[in-house]
Design a protein around this motif. Sequence first.
Motif, mmCIF file in Angstrom:
data_model
loop_
_atom_site.group_PDB
_atom_site.id
_atom_site.type_symbol
_atom_site.label_atom_id
_atom_site.label_comp_id
_atom_site.label_asym_id
_atom_site.label_seq_id
_atom_site.Cartn_x
_atom_site.Cartn_y
_atom_site.Cartn_z
ATOM 1 N N ALA A 261 0.832 -1.209 0.000
ATOM 2 C CA ALA A 261 0.000 0.000 0.000
ATOM 3 C C ALA A 261 0.866 1.259 0.000
ATOM 4 C CB ALA A 261 -0.939 -0.004 1.202
ATOM 5 N N ILE A 262 1.960 1.246 0.754
ATOM 6 C CA ILE A 262 2.863 2.404 0.796
ATOM 7 C C ILE A 262 3.504 2.614 -0.569
ATOM 8 C CG2 ILE A 262 5.039 3.271 1.766
ATOM 9 C CD1 ILE A 262 4.158 1.902 4.440
ATOM 10 N N LEU A 263 3.955 1.531 -1.185
ATOM 11 C CA LEU A 263 4.576 1.642 -2.509
ATOM 12 C C LEU A 263 3.562 2.093 -3.560
ATOM 13 C CD1 LEU A 263 6.889 -1.501 -2.454
ATOM 14 C CD2 LEU A 263 7.568 0.906 -2.205
ATOM 15 N N GLU A 264 2.349 1.580 -3.486
ATOM 16 C CA GLU A 264 1.310 2.029 -4.418
ATOM 17 C C GLU A 264 0.994 3.504 -4.219
ATOM 18 O OE1 GLU A 264 -1.789 -0.853 -3.672
ATOM 19 O OE2 GLU A 264 -1.060 -2.162 -5.292
ATOM 20 N N ASP A 265 0.995 3.960 -2.959
ATOM 21 C CA ASP A 265 0.786 5.385 -2.679
ATOM 22 C C ASP A 265 1.904 6.226 -3.286
ATOM 23 O OD1 ASP A 265 -1.562 4.877 -1.306
ATOM 24 O OD2 ASP A 265 -0.685 5.163 0.694
#
Length: 177
Positions: free
Chosen positions: A58-62
């Motif tokens: 989720a952090i990388l997608e953000d």
Amino acid sequence: MFYQDINTIIVKIDAGLSAAESHGMAVGMLCVNNRTGPGYWLSELLHEGGDVSVEDKAILEDLFGETSSLLASDEFTFELLLPDEDAPLSGRIEALGQWCQGFLFGLGSTSATSEPAANWSDDSREIVKDIAEFTKLDADAESEDAENDFMEITEYLRAAVIFLHTELNSVDGRTVH
């Protein structure tokens, strides 16, 4: 997003890259095709690496989504993901070279599905040549002049990347979003 936080995740997933190189890859992909999704980028990151937790994914997608938004913004707020100014200059220069390597990889990996680079403008091809040269920067340079050079190159890259993103994602002069 903070460089060290992203770098910790990249190391944890065993991607074999730095946060700078990973971000450069995402930016290169988005410059060639602003419709590139985070899934393609993550699959390239995990190509040789391990699994990614739901939270880290989720952090990388953000990060990818924020990068995409900043590139498309008219505000000129796009930034390269590099170590903070507190980090030694040699580390920042090394990360800049890695960012450029990742960017070139992202361009190449996405170019196969879009307009061939041979059809790009002379300005676009010249920028890519410049970025290739930046992969060879001397990370051992430590002086006030080296700091100024680093800042100038970083600003050039910001402007050049926004130019490439706009030019390579336009159809008949209209930007495609």
